[in-house]
Scaffold this motif. Sequence first.
Motif, PDB file in Angstrom:
ATOM      1  N   LEU A 171     -13.419  -1.697   8.034  1.00  0.00           N
ATOM      2  CA  LEU A 171     -12.621  -0.877   6.905  1.00  0.00           C
ATOM      3  C   LEU A 171     -12.475  -2.158   5.873  1.00  0.00           C
ATOM      4  CD1 LEU A 171     -10.845   1.299   6.326  1.00  0.00           C
ATOM      5  CD2 LEU A 171      -9.031   0.432   7.616  1.00  0.00           C
ATOM      6  N   GLU A 172     -12.511  -1.744   4.829  1.00  0.00           N
ATOM      7  CA  GLU A 172     -12.489  -2.933   3.674  1.00  0.00           C
ATOM      8  C   GLU A 172     -11.849  -2.149   2.376  1.00  0.00           C
ATOM      9  OE1 GLU A 172     -11.393  -5.637   2.436  1.00  0.00           O
ATOM     10  OE2 GLU A 172     -12.430  -6.809   4.013  1.00  0.00           O
ATOM     11  N   PHE A 173     -11.387  -2.979   1.486  1.00  0.00           N
ATOM     12  CA  PHE A 173     -10.931  -2.735   0.101  1.00  0.00           C
ATOM     13  C   PHE A 173     -12.551  -2.468  -0.655  1.00  0.00           C
ATOM     14  CE2 PHE A 173      -7.014  -4.697   1.094  1.00  0.00           C
ATOM     15  CZ  PHE A 173      -5.989  -3.622   0.817  1.00  0.00           C
ATOM     16  N   SER A 174     -12.526  -1.513  -1.396  1.00  0.00           N
ATOM     17  CA  SER A 174     -13.778  -1.264  -2.063  1.00  0.00           C
ATOM     18  C   SER A 174     -13.638  -1.088  -3.726  1.00  0.00           C
ATOM     19  CB  SER A 174     -14.370   0.098  -1.423  1.00  0.00           C
ATOM     20  OG  SER A 174     -15.482   0.386  -2.064  1.00  0.00           O
ATOM     21  N   SER A 175     -14.327  -0.373  -4.421  1.00  0.00           N
ATOM     22  CA  SER A 175     -14.399  -0.412  -5.905  1.00  0.00           C
ATOM     23  C   SER A 175     -13.849   0.956  -6.370  1.00  0.00           C
ATOM     24  CB  SER A 175     -15.507  -0.958  -6.228  1.00  0.00           C
ATOM     25  OG  SER A 175     -16.733  -0.092  -5.799  1.00  0.00           O
ATOM     26  N   VAL A 176     -13.004   0.929  -7.150  1.00  0.00           N
ATOM     27  CA  VAL A 176     -12.289   2.324  -7.573  1.00  0.00           C
ATOM     28  C   VAL A 176     -13.036   2.741  -8.771  1.00  0.00           C
ATOM     29  CG1 VAL A 176     -10.370   3.553  -8.656  1.00  0.00           C
ATOM     30  CG2 VAL A 176      -9.943   1.881  -6.853  1.00  0.00           C
ATOM     31  N   ASP A 177     -13.772   4.025  -8.854  1.00  0.00           N
ATOM     32  CA  ASP A 177     -14.471   4.321  -9.977  1.00  0.00           C
ATOM     33  C   ASP A 177     -14.061   5.474 -10.484  1.00  0.00           C
ATOM     34  OD1 ASP A 177     -15.567   5.608  -7.911  1.00  0.00           O
ATOM     35  OD2 ASP A 177     -17.532   4.558  -7.891  1.00  0.00           O
ATOM     36  N   ALA A 193     -11.120 -10.445  13.213  1.00  0.00           N
ATOM     37  CA  ALA A 193     -10.112 -10.735  12.230  1.00  0.00           C
ATOM     38  C   ALA A 193      -8.926  -9.860  12.457  1.00  0.00           C
ATOM     39  CB  ALA A 193     -10.752 -10.657  10.820  1.00  0.00           C
ATOM     40  N   GLY A 194      -8.679  -9.387  13.573  1.00  0.00           N
ATOM     41  CA  GLY A 194      -7.499  -8.606  13.960  1.00  0.00           C
ATOM     42  C   GLY A 194      -6.140  -9.027  13.669  1.00  0.00           C
ATOM     43  N   GLY A 195      -5.979 -10.075  13.283  1.00  0.00           N
ATOM     44  CA  GLY A 195      -4.650 -10.635  12.991  1.00  0.00           C
ATOM     45  C   GLY A 195      -3.572 -10.212  13.856  1.00  0.00           C
ATOM     46  N   THR A 196      -2.435  -9.687  13.301  1.00  0.00           N
ATOM     47  CA  THR A 196      -1.275  -9.450  14.302  1.00  0.00           C
ATOM     48  C   THR A 196      -1.338  -8.033  15.075  1.00  0.00           C
ATOM     49  OG1 THR A 196      -0.241  -7.822  12.342  1.00  0.00           O
ATOM     50  CG2 THR A 196       0.278 -10.220  12.220  1.00  0.00           C
ATOM     51  N   GLY A 197      -2.811  -7.589  15.249  1.00  0.00           N
ATOM     52  CA  GLY A 197      -3.199  -6.577  16.262  1.00  0.00           C
ATOM     53  C   GLY A 197      -2.625  -5.071  15.759  1.00  0.00           C
ATOM     54  N   ASP A 198      -2.646  -4.925  14.317  1.00  0.00           N
ATOM     55  CA  ASP A 198      -2.196  -3.473  13.996  1.00  0.00           C
ATOM     56  C   ASP A 198      -3.360  -2.498  14.325  1.00  0.00           C
ATOM     57  OD1 ASP A 198      -0.169  -2.196  12.758  1.00  0.00           O
ATOM     58  OD2 ASP A 198      -0.952  -2.001  10.871  1.00  0.00           O
ATOM     59  N   VAL A 199      -4.505  -2.805  14.185  1.00  0.00           N
ATOM     60  CA  VAL A 199      -5.556  -1.798  14.505  1.00  0.00           C
ATOM     61  C   VAL A 199      -5.685  -1.709  16.052  1.00  0.00           C
ATOM     62  CG1 VAL A 199      -8.249  -1.559  14.630  1.00  0.00           C
ATOM     63  CG2 VAL A 199      -6.848  -2.073  12.331  1.00  0.00           C
ATOM     64  N   VAL A 209     -10.373   2.006  -0.710  1.00  0.00           N
ATOM     65  CA  VAL A 209     -10.981   1.375   0.483  1.00  0.00           C
ATOM     66  C   VAL A 209     -12.312   2.383   0.828  1.00  0.00           C
ATOM     67  CG1 VAL A 209      -8.861   0.508   1.536  1.00  0.00           C
ATOM     68  CG2 VAL A 209      -9.710   2.726   2.131  1.00  0.00           C
ATOM     69  N   ALA A 210     -13.082   1.617   1.593  1.00  0.00           N
ATOM     70  CA  ALA A 210     -14.374   2.390   2.301  1.00  0.00           C
ATOM     71  C   ALA A 210     -14.327   1.908   3.647  1.00  0.00           C
ATOM     72  CB  ALA A 210     -15.439   1.985   1.393  1.00  0.00           C
ATOM     73  N   SER A 269       0.867  -1.146   0.015  1.00  0.00           N
ATOM     74  CA  SER A 269       0.098  -0.154  -0.052  1.00  0.00           C
ATOM     75  C   SER A 269       0.971   1.362  -0.072  1.00  0.00           C
ATOM     76  CB  SER A 269      -0.873  -0.006   1.251  1.00  0.00           C
ATOM     77  OG  SER A 269      -0.351   0.372   2.366  1.00  0.00           O
ATOM     78  N   GLY A 270       2.097   1.086   0.141  1.00  0.00           N
ATOM     79  CA  GLY A 270       3.097   2.109  -0.055  1.00  0.00           C
ATOM     80  C   GLY A 270       2.817   2.862   1.296  1.00  0.00           C
ATOM     81  N   GLY A 271       2.645   2.288   2.366  1.00  0.00           N
ATOM     82  CA  GLY A 271       2.154   2.865   3.657  1.00  0.00           C
ATOM     83  C   GLY A 271       0.885   3.240   3.807  1.00  0.00           C
ATOM     84  N   LEU A 272      -0.169   3.264   2.971  1.00  0.00           N
ATOM     85  CA  LEU A 272      -1.121   4.126   2.719  1.00  0.00           C
ATOM     86  C   LEU A 272      -2.170   3.037   3.822  1.00  0.00           C
ATOM     87  CD1 LEU A 272      -2.362   4.905  -0.603  1.00  0.00           C
ATOM     88  CD2 LEU A 272      -2.261   6.283   1.193  1.00  0.00           C
ATOM     89  N   HIS A 273      -1.788   2.119   3.967  1.00  0.00           N
ATOM     90  CA  HIS A 273      -2.840   1.411   5.196  1.00  0.00           C
ATOM     91  C   HIS A 273      -2.798   2.080   6.469  1.00  0.00           C
ATOM     92  CE1 HIS A 273      -0.243  -1.170   7.707  1.00  0.00           C
ATOM     93  NE2 HIS A 273       0.853  -0.569   6.812  1.00  0.00           N
TER      94      HIS A 273
END
Length: 253
Positions: free
Chosen positions: A171-177, A73-79, A245-246, A43-47
């Motif tokens: 927070l989830e990937f969305s659709s680029v329009d 679904a917090g995985g490695t705990g980033d959020v 993302v949205a 994400s080039g750090g964008l996440h």
Amino acid sequence: MTRAGGETHFGDQTVPLEEKQGLVDGVFHSVARRYDLMNDLMSGGLHRAWKDVLVTAVNPPKGGRPFTLLDLAGGTGDVAFRVADAGGAGTRVTVCDINAEMLGVGRARATESGRDDVVTFEQGNAEELPYPDRSFDCVTIAFGIRNVPRIERALAEALRVLKVGGRFLCLEFSSVDVPGLDKLYEFYSFNVIPAIGSTVTGDREAYQYLVESIRKFPKPKIFAQMIEAAGFRRVSFTQMTGGVVALHSGWKL
Ligand SMILES: C[S@@+](CC[C@H](N)C(=O)[O-])C[C@H]1O[C@@H](n2cnc3c(N)ncnc32)[C@H](O)[C@@H]1O
């Protein structure tokens, strides 16, 4: 042939619903150790900026008032770590994820940074949460919901474990329009990301799955309707970075 459990997508394949979770688990088992590095590279750090917007929406109290967050679904705990850092002494975060390897990386991060008492890691399935009704002030899920085979069940469970007045944020990937950006994004997703994934984690297919799963995820208006159908109120969403993302929001009222 029609199967009793139905079918769903795993990347660009159609698979029996009951098989998807095992395939998803294999992906995160494979990438867990390099997962955080990959997020920065892809994400080039964008996440980080997207997660900051999520944390601002969570808005944990700064003082000692008790505040409990469930990061699904917090995985490695980033959020979880970001919310813990933004909140005051009363903030406690539970990370619930199905994958033991992702949780293991998160637990090690918590221990290394002395945050074991604030952020706890528990194994569980978002479709069947191991918590009583009305347990949490807020439930978040970041880049997780599209991996869950039965999204409606996960939404129903998020609603169940929220206290009345609590907020669900996804927070989830969305659709680029945005014309032009959509083609660039498509090229980047299907060519650059699997190549980086292959170099860094040795698993090109895992990242092929991740980008395919983004394409298959419902458009934001449809996903907002699903959140509403689950019983959340005042449902809304905000797109970021041209729709890459949205952030979806709903309240338990
Ligand atoms: C893309 S990662 C997101 C991790 C983290 N939320 C973040 O933003 O960095 C997706 C996570 O979803 C988890 N996951 C997949 N299916 C799940 C399920 N049914 N219940 C709970 N977690 C699940 C995976 O194990 C993985 O850790």
